[in-house]
Design a protein around this motif. Structure first.
Motif, mmCIF file in Angstrom:
data_model
loop_
_atom_site.group_PDB
_atom_site.id
_atom_site.type_symbol
_atom_site.label_atom_id
_atom_site.label_comp_id
_atom_site.label_asym_id
_atom_site.label_seq_id
_atom_site.Cartn_x
_atom_site.Cartn_y
_atom_site.Cartn_z
ATOM 1 N N ARG A 1 9.164 2.109 4.992
ATOM 2 C CA ARG A 1 8.827 3.530 4.724
ATOM 3 C C ARG A 1 7.440 3.623 5.113
ATOM 4 N N ARG A 2 6.412 2.592 5.501
ATOM 5 C CA ARG A 2 5.481 3.083 6.315
ATOM 6 C C ARG A 2 5.814 2.816 7.715
ATOM 7 N N MET A 3 6.544 2.332 8.189
ATOM 8 C CA MET A 3 6.973 2.321 9.489
ATOM 9 C C MET A 3 7.570 3.724 9.980
ATOM 10 N N ALA A 4 8.435 4.257 8.883
ATOM 11 C CA ALA A 4 8.950 5.677 9.092
ATOM 12 C C ALA A 4 7.782 6.619 9.109
ATOM 13 N N LEU A 5 6.747 6.344 8.235
ATOM 14 C CA LEU A 5 5.839 7.374 8.126
ATOM 15 C C LEU A 5 4.944 7.291 9.627
ATOM 16 N N ALA A 6 4.856 6.186 10.264
ATOM 17 C CA ALA A 6 4.142 6.075 11.597
ATOM 18 C C ALA A 6 4.958 6.921 12.479
ATOM 19 N N ALA A 7 6.366 6.515 12.440
ATOM 20 C CA ALA A 7 7.110 7.238 13.450
ATOM 21 C C ALA A 7 7.045 8.716 13.230
ATOM 22 N N ARG A 8 7.233 9.279 11.856
ATOM 23 C CA ARG A 8 7.046 10.812 11.788
ATOM 24 C C ARG A 8 5.800 11.354 12.252
ATOM 25 N N PRO B 1 -1.905 5.321 25.406
ATOM 26 C CA PRO B 1 -1.323 4.412 24.411
ATOM 27 C C PRO B 1 -2.179 3.933 23.402
ATOM 28 N N GLN B 2 -3.367 3.709 23.751
ATOM 29 C CA GLN B 2 -4.284 2.864 22.984
ATOM 30 C C GLN B 2 -4.887 3.983 21.703
ATOM 31 N N GLU B 3 -5.239 5.169 22.554
ATOM 32 C CA GLU B 3 -5.970 6.261 21.818
ATOM 33 C C GLU B 3 -5.069 6.836 20.990
ATOM 34 N N ALA B 4 -3.719 6.885 21.274
ATOM 35 C CA ALA B 4 -2.536 7.326 20.572
ATOM 36 C C ALA B 4 -2.351 6.474 19.423
ATOM 37 N N ALA B 5 -2.376 5.278 19.544
ATOM 38 C CA ALA B 5 -2.228 4.143 18.507
ATOM 39 C C ALA B 5 -3.308 4.391 17.471
ATOM 40 N N ARG B 6 -4.618 4.643 17.906
ATOM 41 C CA ARG B 6 -5.687 4.752 17.076
ATOM 42 C C ARG B 6 -5.618 6.036 16.175
ATOM 43 N N GLU B 7 -4.932 7.279 16.757
ATOM 44 C CA GLU B 7 -4.948 8.382 16.224
ATOM 45 C C GLU B 7 -3.973 8.421 15.218
ATOM 46 N N ILE B 8 -2.698 7.653 15.289
ATOM 47 C CA ILE B 8 -1.651 7.637 14.676
ATOM 48 C C ILE B 8 -1.990 6.899 13.489
ATOM 49 N N ASP B 9 -2.747 5.977 13.679
ATOM 50 C CA ASP B 9 -3.172 4.811 12.763
ATOM 51 C C ASP B 9 -4.070 5.345 11.650
ATOM 52 N N SER B 10 -4.943 6.476 12.091
ATOM 53 C CA SER B 10 -6.227 7.141 11.449
ATOM 54 C C SER B 10 -5.278 8.005 10.421
ATOM 55 N N GLU B 11 -4.063 8.853 11.020
ATOM 56 C CA GLU B 11 -3.539 9.991 10.362
ATOM 57 C C GLU B 11 -2.580 9.226 9.182
ATOM 58 N N ALA C 1 -4.994 8.117 6.424
ATOM 59 C CA ALA C 1 -5.214 9.353 5.512
ATOM 60 C C ALA C 1 -4.049 9.709 4.624
ATOM 61 N N ARG C 2 -2.811 9.851 5.183
ATOM 62 C CA ARG C 2 -1.794 10.142 4.448
ATOM 63 C C ARG C 2 -1.637 8.992 3.160
ATOM 64 N N VAL C 3 -1.468 7.605 3.416
ATOM 65 C CA VAL C 3 -1.538 6.569 2.558
ATOM 66 C C VAL C 3 -2.733 6.680 1.270
ATOM 67 N N ARG C 4 -3.670 6.971 1.915
ATOM 68 C CA ARG C 4 -4.745 7.128 0.872
ATOM 69 C C ARG C 4 -4.736 8.109 -0.064
ATOM 70 N N ALA C 5 -4.082 9.357 0.303
ATOM 71 C CA ALA C 5 -3.878 10.346 -0.434
ATOM 72 C C ALA C 5 -2.903 10.127 -1.466
ATOM 73 N N SER C 6 -1.688 9.222 -1.330
ATOM 74 C CA SER C 6 -0.950 9.213 -2.176
ATOM 75 C C SER C 6 -1.184 7.977 -2.966
ATOM 76 N N GLY C 7 -1.870 7.124 -2.292
ATOM 77 C CA GLY C 7 -2.223 5.917 -2.967
ATOM 78 C C GLY C 7 -3.252 6.126 -4.005
ATOM 79 N N LYS C 8 -4.046 6.986 -4.251
ATOM 80 C CA LYS C 8 -4.929 7.485 -5.041
ATOM 81 C C LYS C 8 -4.201 7.877 -6.363
ATOM 82 N N THR C 9 -3.130 8.703 -6.387
ATOM 83 C CA THR C 9 -2.169 8.704 -7.375
ATOM 84 C C THR C 9 -1.869 7.635 -8.257
ATOM 85 N N ASN C 10 -1.287 6.585 -7.060
ATOM 86 C CA ASN C 10 -1.153 5.244 -7.547
ATOM 87 C C ASN C 10 -1.844 4.751 -8.325
#
Length: 191
Positions: free
Chosen positions: A81-88, A103-113, A116-125
């Motif tokens: 699910r986490r890998m699918a989120l990164a692809a999405r 590619p390195q900058e793109a990987a950093r931007e994707i990782d940052s986003e 942020a999404r994992v943190r948002a859903s993680g706070k609920t958990n």
């Protein structure tokens, strides 16, 4: 005799670590996750068993719920699910035209986003697990911040978690805390 909460049965005798785990299994739908949350809170809790509202991490203060989310986020990094989120996220950024060419900058931007999404859903958990721990009598939760301490959130207040005395004794056994030098009356701090 098994307890269904730390306050439920006075005849149950002292609680030990296996009893704590059994109690978690009864009171939580995700006992392993709840135990990890409880253990992390015990690690950052002060001598009075209280943790929050802010945790100092890498020189900056962040709210305890966000710190707990960040601390547990690496556990799900290999899940599909986490890998699918990164692809999405990569696809969304490419479609919007905001994906960097490097590619390195793109990987950093994707990782940052993704973070942020994992943190948002993680706070609920985290909140759900803490609610299970509160129901079990292992934690007390209140909110502290801008206006006044209060049992409800809002008004720029952040969560503070306090371990029950028996849980604090079990999870902080043998832990030595550094002595904190309190300022003396009339002492001024000069830069």
């Amino acid at each position: 005799m098994l307890q269904t909460s730390l306050k439920a049965d006075l005849d149950a005798g002292p609680l030990d670590m296996p009893g704590l785990v059994e109690l978690l299994a009864q009171c939580s739908t995700r006992p392993r996750y709840a135990y990890m949350i409880l253990d992390l809170i015990a690690k950052v809790a002060g001598p009075n068993g209280s943790a929050g509202p802010l945790v100092i991490h890498d020189g900056s203060a962040i709210p305890i719920r966000e710190w707990l989310c960040d601390a547990l986020a690496p556990m799900g990094s290999g899940y599909p699910r986490r890998m699918a989120l990164a692809a999405r996220v990569r696809e969304e950024m490419a479609d919007a035209g905001i994906l960097p060419a490097d590619p390195q900058e793109a990987a950093r931007e994707i990782d940052s986003e993704v973070r942020a999404r994992v943190r948002a859903s993680g706070k609920t958990n985290v909140s759900r697990a803490v609610s299970d721990l509160v129901r079990a009598g292992m934690l007390h939760r209140h909110y502290q911040g801008y206006c006044v301490d209060h049992h409800n959130r809002g008004g720029q207040r952040q969560a503070v978690y306090t371990l029950s005395p028996i849980v604090r004794k079990l999870l902080q056994a043998g832990r030595s805390l550094p002595a904190v030098k309190l300022p003396q009356q009339g002492a001024l701090a000069f830069g």
